[in-house]
Scaffold this active site. Structure first.
Site, PDB file in Angstrom:
ATOM      1  CD  GLU A 116      38.485  43.163  36.005  1.00  0.00           C
ATOM      2  OE1 GLU A 116      39.588  42.615  35.869  1.00  0.00           O
ATOM      3  OE2 GLU A 116      38.101  44.101  35.288  1.00  0.00           O
ATOM      4  CG  HIS A 231      36.997  38.027  26.371  1.00  0.00           C
ATOM      5  ND1 HIS A 231      35.631  37.825  26.416  1.00  0.00           N
ATOM      6  CD2 HIS A 231      37.285  38.796  27.440  1.00  0.00           C
ATOM      7  CE1 HIS A 231      35.139  38.476  27.456  1.00  0.00           C
ATOM      8  NE2 HIS A 231      36.118  39.070  28.101  1.00  0.00           N
ATOM      9  NE  ARG A 276      38.594  36.835  30.521  1.00  0.00           N
ATOM     10  CZ  ARG A 276      39.144  38.049  30.535  1.00  0.00           C
ATOM     11  NH1 ARG A 276      40.319  38.239  29.995  1.00  0.00           N
ATOM     12  NH2 ARG A 276      38.530  39.070  31.097  1.00  0.00           N
ATOM     13  CG  HIS A 335      41.251  39.420  25.423  1.00  0.00           C
ATOM     14  ND1 HIS A 335      40.870  40.633  24.904  1.00  0.00           N
ATOM     15  CD2 HIS A 335      41.238  39.567  26.782  1.00  0.00           C
ATOM     16  CE1 HIS A 335      40.641  41.483  25.900  1.00  0.00           C
ATOM     17  NE2 HIS A 335      40.875  40.870  27.045  1.00  0.00           N
ATOM     18  NE  ARG A 370      44.840  39.195  30.614  1.00  0.00           N
ATOM     19  CZ  ARG A 370      43.966  40.176  30.362  1.00  0.00           C
ATOM     20  NH1 ARG A 370      44.297  41.430  30.577  1.00  0.00           N
ATOM     21  NH2 ARG A 370      42.786  39.901  29.858  1.00  0.00           N
TER      22      ARG A 370
END
Ligand SMILES: Cc1cc2nc3c(=O)[nH]c(=O)nc-3n(C[C@H](O)[C@H](O)[C@H](O)COP(=O)(O)OP(=O)(O)OC[C@H]3O[C@@H](n4cnc5c(N)ncnc54)[C@H](O)[C@@H]3O)c2cc1C
Length: 509
Positions: A116, A231, A276, A335, A370
């Site tokens: 990821e 997100h 992100r 998110h 995160r």
């Protein structure tokens, strides 16, 4: 109000991965687990798609996982907490396997490790392809129901902690039998995130930070509340929560365009595959300039979209969109909450007898942002650490609460959602944050259904106002640079209320 003696049982509030892990690890000690929604039905844990990060590959080591986590956290991780949690990751995966989680495996029977964004190694274990959360929660839910020491009470919403001399004496809950008080000297908050506090969020609507309200009104300290991960690509529809269009779709080559077909990410380093928060900010700015934004997978060579993304295809169809022939409308959505109830590595809060774990807690693992798939991991590892800590703690006194005779008002965040979404979204500035604090204060003080959501919103807004820099997921247009020194923030409810009261006369003037 009925007072229920619990004979020394610990009360766990929340039935997601963190709450269930703590309950199972406490067995055979008695636990009463309160959950708003039936187990396995409504939690972020059930919705999780990607999987859990753990350094399991032959080319991996927890120090590499740590390095990636610290980089994502943008200078604000608590390195010793991160080190301890990440080191425990392989054992947590083993434990989940022992409890029956069917992680995906390759032809040789070895765990399949996914890659990821921002992970330097393949280290994401997953189950059922993109249905990891559902597959993880299914066996844990079954085990919790079968474990004699765990009493699950569904449809029970914890509304207040009773505290004397900074020590827990009970939990007030709304249940199907009406309001009740559970007498206990040990309680665990595992209530998940805050996406439900925002107009656009990916968490269940009931995840609006009620655990933070419980802890804060009991006097507990909060940490790093301003850090909320948005997100960038949630399906823009009328449903709540919004569905996620996973990063993998961009990874396969889908591009971001606006209603004119313009690819507005060209020129941003990394374009659609930038981190992100960078993509979320670019989308947010473009929308603020009056555009609609779409994810366009129509021209990706050799992509059989329905076969590659069956779940996403399904919910696009349900929203009336065919991703093969149409661009998918998207928008950023709240998110994940990096901040929360301040805890030490054992999950202890600043109130005696009160622990917190999972997304509701702030251990310092995530810092200002995160790293993907570190959150299920934190819930699994810290749920167990909390159980170990409770086992090793003798209560100072028997929980003997005075029943709280005040009528309980059900909490409802809908009035607060629009207000907080305006100012505490992807891009923030001081004037909007101050005006929002002033707007939230009367709700917070009114003791109505919006009161607790407004208290949570107010604390987030004050924390965001106080952080006069941009770092990680916190972006201030009036303070676009990072401060020279990274500092965690802590806040208590009385400080947030005092700060808001100071702002009110200024705003009125
Ligand atoms: C769509 C989506 C996809 C994600 N994908 C991933 C992923 O692939 N990997 C990853 O690591 N993370 C992922 N995350 C984040 C991760 O799922 C969460 O951080 C994690 O599941 C939180 O677990 P938890 O146990 O703390 O909270 P939750 O799973 O949210 O559980 C909270 C529980 O508390 C209950 N509750 C709340 N308030 C009360 C109350 N007052 N009284 C009683 N009960 C209450 C709720 O009903 C719920 O049962 C994703 C999140 C979402 C929303």
């Amino acid at each position: 109000m009925d007072v229920i003696g619990t004979s020394g049982a610990c009360i766990i509030v929340g039935g997601g991965l963190a709450g269930l892990t703590a309950a199972l690890a406490l067995a055979p000690r008695p636990v009463i687990l309160l959950t708003k929604a039936p187990l396995g039905i409504e939690s972020s844990s059930v919705l999780a798609q990607g999987g859990i990060a753990a350094s399991l590959g032959p080319d991996d080591d927890f120090s590499l996982h740590l390095a990636d986590t610290l980089k994502a956290g943008d200078g604000l991780c608590d390195e010793s907490a991160a080190r301890a949690i990440l080191k425990a990751a392989p054992a947590a995966i083993d434990e989940l396997i022992r409890r029956g989680v069917p992680f995906d495996r390759n032809g040789e029977g070895k765990l399949t490790l996914g890659l990821e964004a921002a992970h330097s190694r393949r280290r994401i274990v997953h189950a059922g392809g993109d249905s990891s959360g559902r597959e993880i929660m299914r066996p844990l839910t079954r085990r919790a129901r079968e474990t004699p020491s765990i009493t699950v009470i569904e449809g029970a919403t914890a509304r207040r902690l009773l505290v004397e001399d900074n020590t827990v004496t009970g939990v007030v809950a709304e249940s199907t039998r009406g309001p009740v008080v559970f007498a206990t000297e040990r309680a665990v908050i595992a209530t998940g995130g805050i996406g439900g506090l925002f107009q656009y969020g990916t968490n269940p609507a009931g995840s609006w930070g009620e655990g933070m309200a419980l802890a804060a009104t009991a006097g507990a300290a909060m940490a790093d509340l301003e850090f909320i991960q948005f997100h960038p690509t949630a399906l823009d529809s009328v449903s709540f929560p919004l569905k996620l269009i996973s990063e993998t779709v961009r990874g396969e080559g889908a591009i971001l365009i606006d209603e004119t077909g313009h690819r507005f990410m060209v020129g941003v380093p990394g374009a659609e595959l930038a981190p992100r928060d960078v993509v979320a900010r670019a989308v947010w700015r473009h929308m603020a300039a009056g555009h609609r934004v779409f994810l366009d997978a129509r021209d990706v060579p050799d992509l059989d979209f329905p076969r590659r993304f069956p779940a996403i295809t399904g919910f696009c169809h349900a929203a009336g969109i065919d991703p093969v022939t149409q661009p998918i409308p998207i928008r950023p959505a709240a998110h994940y909450h990096m901040g929360g109830i301040a805890v030490d590595l054992a999950g202890r809060t600043s109130v005696e007898g009160l622990w917190a774990c999972g997304e509701a807690a702030c251990t310092g693992l995530h810092g200002a942002n995160r790293l993907a798939s570190n959150s299920l991991l934190e819930a699994a590892v810290c749920g167990r650490l909390v159980a170990e800590s409770i086992k090793g703690t003798m209560p100072r006194r028997r929980g003997n609460p005075r029943a709280d005779a005040r009528a309980l008002v059900s909490a409802n965040p809908s009035a607060v959602r629009k207000i907080i979404s305006r100012a505490a979204g992807v891009l923030r500035d001081g004037d909007d944050l101050a005006a929002t604090a002033a707007e939230l204060l009367p709700f917070a003080l009114a003791e109505g259904e919006a009161s607790d959501p407004a208290l949570v919103g107010l604390m987030i807004v004050i924390a965001a106002l106080r952080r006069r820099e941009s770092r990680g997921a916190h972006a201030r247009t009036d303070f676009p640079c990072r401060a020279a020194h990274a500092r965690s923030s802590t806040l208590r409810l009385n400080e947030a209320l005092a700060a808001a009261r100071e702002i009110v006369p200024e705003t009125v003037a």
